[in-house]
Enzyme design. Structure first.
Site, short mmCIF file in Angstrom:
data_model
loop_
_atom_site.label_atom_id
_atom_site.label_comp_id
_atom_site.label_asym_id
_atom_site.label_seq_id
_atom_site.Cartn_x
_atom_site.Cartn_y
_atom_site.Cartn_z
CB SER A 6 -1.23 0.07 1.24
OG SER A 6 -1.78 1.35 1.55
CE1 TYR A 63 -4.26 -1.86 4.48
CE2 TYR A 63 -3.58 -0.32 4.48
CZ TYR A 63 -3.68 -1.09 3.77
OH TYR A 63 -3.85 -0.97 2.37
#
Length: 248
Positions: free
Chosen positions: A140, A153
């Site tokens: 990400s 995350y």
């Protein structure tokens, strides 16, 4: 991709569906691991007639690692082996760091990282025996900093980059490549955590060099590239697909 079997977690999601269909169109058997019923139905509809490949759906809960390993063993026996792994599934709870319990951190890690480790452990013997394998970890843009309240995350997505490099070094001698994709900001369900969608959209476009929002096809073609035979001399790399927001 004719004859290849691909394990794809989160395959029915916002970035997964189009990739799954593209790989099926190229002849792959795609094992789609996803437990969102509505999204699975949409994937099945989109994949119908896409051929010449085919779709196999598994609704296993990735947080149950023992059950996931048992399901993988069953699928490997059914298909004859997994040639490609795309570790894409992830959860992204959002709140300040101090409000996360250690159990919540561990839950994110279990789904976003540990499930990928289990998949590679299950498929690796077959990849080694065939002298071929492709592993793609979906990281990400958030690992570059700039986003608050997503620490579990972000930690999980950074872990995937580390595993990409470690696995690339360790598995390369068997003809197995390991690479990562780091998507930028794409208009998927993940953006629903932002309270001001229009403001967030403006912020993304201001930050990007390319002045359009990314779409699922941008990710689909990047993943398809890494899974192809022609990418056999590329390993240990992270491809940033973010419209020039972060350049690395």
């Amino acid at each position: 991709m004719n004859g290849r079997t691909i394990l794809y977690t989160g395959a029915a999601g916002g970035l997964g569906l189009e990739t799954s269909v593209l790989l099926i169109e190229r002849g792959a058997t795609v094992i789609a691991v996803d437990n969102d019923p509505a999204k699975v139905v949409a994937l099945e509809s989109a994949a119908a007639g896409a051929g010449p490949g085919k779709l196999i759906v598994s609704t296993t809960d990735l947080s149950d690692l023992a059950a996931y390993r048992a399901e993988l063993d069953r699928l490997i026996a059914e298909t004859g082996g997994i040639d490609v792994i795309i570790n894409n599934a992830a959860i992204y709870p959002a709140k300040p760091f101090e409000q996360f319990s250690i159990e919540e951190h561990q839950h994110v890690q279990r789904i976003n990282v540990d499930a990928g480790i289990v998949a590679v452990q299950a498929a690796l013997p077959g990849m080694r025996a065939r002298g071929f394998g492709r592993i793609v970890n979906v990281s990400s843009i958030t690992i570059s900093g700039g986003w608050e309240n997503l620490s579990p995350y972000v930690a999980s997505k950074a872990a995937l980059i580390g595993l990409t490099r470690a696995w690339a070094r360790e598995f390369g001698g068997w003809g197995i490549t390991v690479n990562a994709i780091a998507p930028g900001a794409f208009p998927t369900d993940a953006e629903k955590i932002h309270p001001d969608p229009e403001g967030y959209d403006r912020m993304v476009l201001d930050a990007q060099s390319i002045k359009r929002r990314g779409n699922a096809g941008d990710i689909a073609h990047a993943i398809a590239f890494f899974t192809a035979d022609e990418a056999g001399f590329i390993t240990g790399q992270t491809l940033h697909v973010n419209g020039g927001w972060v350049m690395a």
